[in-house]
Design an enzyme around this catalytic site. Structure first.
Site, PDB file in Angstrom:
ATOM      1  N   GLN A  30      -4.031   2.739   6.271  1.00  0.00           N
ATOM      2  CA  GLN A  30      -4.400   3.004   7.657  1.00  0.00           C
ATOM      3  C   GLN A  30      -3.429   2.418   8.675  1.00  0.00           C
ATOM      4  O   GLN A  30      -3.554   2.690   9.862  1.00  0.00           O
ATOM      5  CB  GLN A  30      -5.793   2.450   7.920  1.00  0.00           C
ATOM      6  CG  GLN A  30      -6.867   3.093   7.060  1.00  0.00           C
ATOM      7  CD  GLN A  30      -8.170   2.349   7.139  1.00  0.00           C
ATOM      8  OE1 GLN A  30      -8.469   1.723   8.143  1.00  0.00           O
ATOM      9  NE2 GLN A  30      -8.930   2.395   6.075  1.00  0.00           N
ATOM     10  N   THR A  79       0.011  -0.723   9.596  1.00  0.00           N
ATOM     11  CA  THR A  79       0.839  -1.887   9.293  1.00  0.00           C
ATOM     12  C   THR A  79       0.359  -3.061  10.132  1.00  0.00           C
ATOM     13  O   THR A  79       0.052  -2.902  11.318  1.00  0.00           O
ATOM     14  CB  THR A  79       2.319  -1.594   9.610  1.00  0.00           C
ATOM     15  OG1 THR A  79       2.729  -0.433   8.877  1.00  0.00           O
ATOM     16  CG2 THR A  79       3.204  -2.760   9.222  1.00  0.00           C
ATOM     17  N   ASP A 105     -14.916  -0.074   1.525  1.00  0.00           N
ATOM     18  CA  ASP A 105     -13.632  -0.309   0.854  1.00  0.00           C
ATOM     19  C   ASP A 105     -13.500  -1.790   0.479  1.00  0.00           C
ATOM     20  O   ASP A 105     -12.481  -2.429   0.770  1.00  0.00           O
ATOM     21  CB  ASP A 105     -12.469   0.122   1.742  1.00  0.00           C
ATOM     22  CG  ASP A 105     -11.159   0.267   0.958  1.00  0.00           C
ATOM     23  OD1 ASP A 105     -11.224   0.349  -0.289  1.00  0.00           O
ATOM     24  OD2 ASP A 105     -10.092   0.288   1.578  1.00  0.00           O
TER      25      ASP A 105
END
Length: 698
Positions: free
Chosen positions: A384, A386, A498
């Site tokens: 998604q 950095t 997640d």
């Protein structure tokens, strides 16, 4: 508005044709439409680069590798000055070398300079100095083999302290003299005074014509060190315009300029008799109160006109700044809306008025904090975005997450993460400090977690800091407590979706912090699951969710079970090794060995722990990894089991302390001091209660 209108009118005037001509004549000294510079050197007319850009081939300049060369003599041009008709070039040093240890008259041939005869260029008499470098020599400057001038250098000084470095080039191994005016070519020689005398050194003698200010502008020792080694040195040339019929140029046609023959600027006593005023040429300069290039027509403009143009440019510059700022504001507003700013405001406003929980950072602040998002500041990269390390102006260390894409789906995830994190207040969840929506890609600002992720500690273990069973159990308990809070104690149940070791960060005290809520979902009370496309990480992904695309709270439980197995075994969730059945997940391998061979797959640090605790956690992991979601325990129950282990460990420690105190009281204190018995009783009453509170409080 009046100021903007005024500046706009100035811009319109500036863009009009007559003003353009005026601006160009003031700001540039090259012929219109021609290249104005080469490297760092300005090329003014009559010189020029390219055809139709110079007055005559004498003034043609070639720009090669950002270095200008005067084509007529292949001399590198270092600078050109219009106001006094001079230019600086790199001229070869004239050198004579002896091949023997004694002077040989035949070896001292005359050396010739660049030949500029019949050209509009002359070696400047006032700005150059002729040097002779050597010992017991006479350096001579000749024209057509006739002696013009020269100087003598001795080998021995009158005082030991008299050297080139201390007194300069004044007769000790170095001498200097002025050159005549109107000189266009010369011969030079360096001859010994006594040919029978042995040479004191085998260095070459040199005759050097160089710019005087170049020598005096350097430290004496440094300058003469350069001279002794240099092959080329700066030399000043006088130049003018040839005033004969071969040039279509009339000095009387110059407006606001004063022109005169070059000979009027020279010392007649040194003038070359073979050169007339017409062949020597003329030099021009702008009249007093005017500036520009007197060799262009019109070239010299009034200073007042130049000042007016300057005002126009200042006005145009301010207008440009104002317009740019307004564009930046509109662009930031566009990004804010495109990045879901309105949606975020709506979600936060509807979440019990929690708008102020999330601070809006500006783009300049975060750009400076991350050193323009320097690659050296990258903490990690994921699907998604950095994450960069940064430091705010107040010295606070932060982590800035920059999204990879700006498509609608990603923006929704970003806004979802901000909305969810703004509602979470738990010590084991990474704290959101704010966000920035006015950039092309949205940014999230988190508290900085210094010790990396659980994944790094499990799979890149540091021998200096063993990852003990106690540390693993503590982290598992903290993560379970945080997930229990998200599922059951938040204002709306939150599913992370997640959970994995890479999304569990460790702070300075190695406390767990759940991160990365980009795919999380808030669930209303009447919802039992979320139907969406499958998202997650292989090895942690709930098989039931994978088949049905229905995500429930038990899907987070399965992922947590995979993390428990990772903590127990120290192995990655997906093994790179293959079997006859193909690649097997860690969870599958763990379940197959749980009953009989559990201790064969446990990590070496885990085996050092309490076997009973290990078995409890292993069985808890088995329950979490049940293929049927209904058979998995809720996170609240998982957290209670782990907290119970922690509580029993503390109770055991308290009991051990009590036993030690009792031993001291009965075996040591009572035989010696009866009064001490009362003191020990008081201590016993104040000992910690057996009813130990759980480590994590909600």
């Amino acid at each position: 508005m009046c100021l903007l209108l005024f500046l706009f009118q100035l811009m319109m005037i500036l863009l009009s044709s007559p003003i353009n001509v005026l601006v160009e004549s003031v700001l540039t000294t090259a012929k219109p439409g021609c290249q104005t510079s080469c490297g760092n050197v300005t090329i003014p007319f009559p010189f020029g680069i390219g055809s139709n850009c110079y007055l005559d081939p004498w003034y043609a300049v070639n720009c090669s590798s950002d270095k200008p060369f005067l084509l007529s003599f292949d001399l590198e041009v270092l600078d050109i000055w219009i106001e006094n008709g001079t230019m600086l070039v790199n001229h070869p040093v004239l050198t004579a070398c002896n091949k023997t240890s004694y002077y040989d008259e035949e070896e001292f041939t005359h050396m010739e300079s660049v030949n500029m005869e019949n050209s509009p260029f002359f070696f400047s008499q006032t700005k150059n100095i002729f040097f002779g470098l050597g010992c017991s020599n006479v350096a001579s400057l000749l024209y057509n083999d006739s002696y013009i001038t020269g100087c003598y250098s001795s080998c021995q000084a009158s005082r030991a302290t008299d050297t080139i470095e201390t007194i300069g080039c004044y007769g000790i191994k170095c001498c200097q003299t002025r050159i005549p005016s109107s000189l266009q070519v010369f011969n030079a020689s360096v001859n010994p005074i006594n040919y029978d005398k042995p040479k004191e050194t085998k260095e070459c003698e040199k005759a050097i014509l160089a710019q005087e200010s170049w020598l005096t502008g350097n430290h004496t020792e440094t300058a003469f060190g350069i001279l002794s080694q240099a092959e080329r040195v700066p030399v000043v040339l006088d130049w003018g315009i040839r005033n004969d019929s071969s040039f279509n140029w009339d000095m009387n046609d110059r407006h606001h300029s004063d022109c005169a023959n070059i000979s009027s600027f020279m010392d007649d006593s040194f003038a070359n008799d073979n050169m007339s005023a017409s062949t020597m040429g003329i030099q021009c300069m702008c009249s007093r109160g005017f500036e520009g290039n007197p060799y262009l027509n019109p070239g010299c403009q009034g200073i007042a006109s130049g000042f007016f143009v300057l005002l126009l440019f200042i006005g145009a510059w301010w207008l440009h700044i104002i317009i740019k700022r307004r564009k930046d504001i509109k662009l930031k507003d566009k990004y804010f809306k495109r990045n879901g700013g309105l949606l975020l405001q709506q979600q936060l406003t509807s979440s019990d008025g929690n708008v102020d929980r999330s601070k809006l950072f500006n783009s300049k602040e975060l750009d400076k904090a991350t050193d323009h998002f320097n690659v050296n500041r990258i903490l990690g990269q994921g699907g998604q975005g950095t994450v960069y390390k940064g430091m705010l102006a107040d010295g606070k260390i932060i982590a800035v997450k920059k999204s990879k894409a700006i498509d609608e789906g990603r923006i929704e995830e970003f806004i979802n993460e901000v909305s969810i994190l703004s509602q979470i207040n738990h010590r084991n969840v990474v704290k959101l400090l704010g966000c920035c929506l006015e950039t092309e890609v949205p940014l999230l600002v988190y508290e900085f977690i210094p010790n990396g992720s659980l994944f790094q500690y499990l799979h890149d273990q540091n021998e200096k800091l063993p990852f003990t069973w106690e540390m693993r159990l503590q982290i598992a308990t903290e993560v379970a407590g945080a997930l229990s809070y998200l599922h059951a104690a938040a204002s709306l149940p939150i599913y992370h979706r997640d959970i994995k070791s890479a999304n569990i960060l460790l702070d300075e005290k190695y406390r767990a912090k759940i991160a990365d809520f980009g795919t999380s979902r808030s669930i209303t009370i009447d919802q039992t699951h979320v139907t969406t496309k499958v998202q997650g990480t292989i090895g942690y992904l709930d098989p039931e969710y994978f088949q049905s695309s229905q995500f429930t709270d038990k899907s987070d439980v399965y992922s947590f079970g995979a993390v428990l197995v990772e903590l127990l075994t120290g192995k990655k969730p997906i093994s790179s090794s293959t079997t006859q059945d193909g690649c097997r997940s860690l969870a599958t391998n763990f379940l197959s060995m749980l009953d009989n061979n559990l201790f064969d797959i446990l990590d070496a640090e885990v085996i050092k722990g309490n076997n009973e605790e290990i078995m409890i956690v292993a069985n808890l992991a088995k329950r979490c990894l049940n293929l049927n979601g209904k058979g998995r325990p809720p996170m609240k129950e998982v957290a209670m089991v782990l907290e119970g282990i922690q509580a029993s460990k503390k109770e055991s420690n308290v009991q051990q302390d009590r036993e030690e105190i009792e031993y001291v009281r009965t075996e040591v204190i009572e035989p010696w001091d009866v009064a001490s018995t009362s003191r020990s009783s008081t201590f016993e009453i104040n000992a910690p209660s057996l009813d130990v509170q759980p480590l994590l409080t909600m």
